[in-house]
Design an enzyme around this catalytic site. Structure first.
Site, short mmCIF file in Angstrom:
data_model
loop_
_atom_site.label_atom_id
_atom_site.label_comp_id
_atom_site.label_asym_id
_atom_site.label_seq_id
_atom_site.Cartn_x
_atom_site.Cartn_y
_atom_site.Cartn_z
N LEU A 43 -1.53 -6.04 -4.82
CA LEU A 43 -1.25 -7.02 -3.77
C LEU A 43 -1.04 -6.23 -2.50
CD1 LEU A 43 1.32 -9.64 -5.17
CD2 LEU A 43 -0.94 -10.11 -4.27
N ASP A 44 -1.66 -6.67 -1.42
CA ASP A 44 -1.48 -6.00 -0.14
C ASP A 44 -0.01 -6.01 0.26
OD1 ASP A 44 -4.24 -5.57 0.19
OD2 ASP A 44 -4.48 -7.57 1.04
N THR A 45 0.36 -5.09 1.11
CA THR A 45 1.73 -5.01 1.59
C THR A 45 2.17 -6.31 2.24
OG1 THR A 45 1.40 -2.64 1.94
CG2 THR A 45 3.31 -3.62 3.01
#
Length: 179
Positions: A43-45
């Protein structure tokens, strides 16, 4: 075999080790104190929600590998009001720079009862926002954000709610449980 469901907060790196250079940011190690587990997918930041962690390499591959087409459902706050034309495009597949996406499940939903995000999503009086549930079967880099942008609905907030049979349900941000 360990399988952990973790509700990744906004701003947390999807790895156990810190980044080199740049400002220090929280990592999975700040939340999950179970040795030998690794994220199955990413999951992206700037994305939140369900992240699965396991110590089983075969399970990790089955969850993360796009060949298995495990459905992933996201609750997406978008800028604008999705009409049937935009939802239809998402349902049929969207042309992105790296090719056509697979057809997705897409529907407008009422505002979900989620935790507040820190920092909060920007609010603009003159631009409406709304929510859609988007279910995809692949895992390209920033795919959901690129898909919604391609149909004229930029993503404001992105929460992964479900991966296959596993979902967040009542798991608060920063918390985890072992299945």
């Amino acid at each position: 075999m360990a399988l952990i469901l973790f509700n990744k907060p906004y701003g947390v790196l999807c790895q156990f080790s810190p980044e080199r250079g740049g400002p220090p940011r929280p990592t999975l190690a700040d939340f999950v104190k179970v040795p030998g587990v690794y994220p199955a997918g990413r999951l992206d930041t700037d994305s939140e929600g369900l992240l699965l962690l396991t110590d089983d390499g075969r399970l990790q591959a089955r969850i993360a590998d796009p060949r298995f087409k495990l459905p992933k459902t996201y609750l997406v706050q978008v800028e604008g009001e999705p009409d049937e034309a935009a939802l239809g495009k998402l349902r049929r597949g969207v042309m992105l720079k790296d090719g056509m996406t697979l057809p997705a499940g897409a529907e407008r939903i009422d505002d979900p009862q989620l935790w507040p995000r820190d920092p909060p999503v920007r609010f603009r009086k003159t631009v409406p926002d709304s929510w859609i549930a988007l279910t995809i079967h692949e895992g390209r880099n920033r795919q959901v954000r690129r898909m919604t942008a391609a149909v004229g609905l930029p993503t404001l907030r992105l929460v992964r709610w479900r991966v296959g049979e596993w979902s967040l349900e009542a798991l608060p941000p920063g918390e985890w449980w072992q299945v």
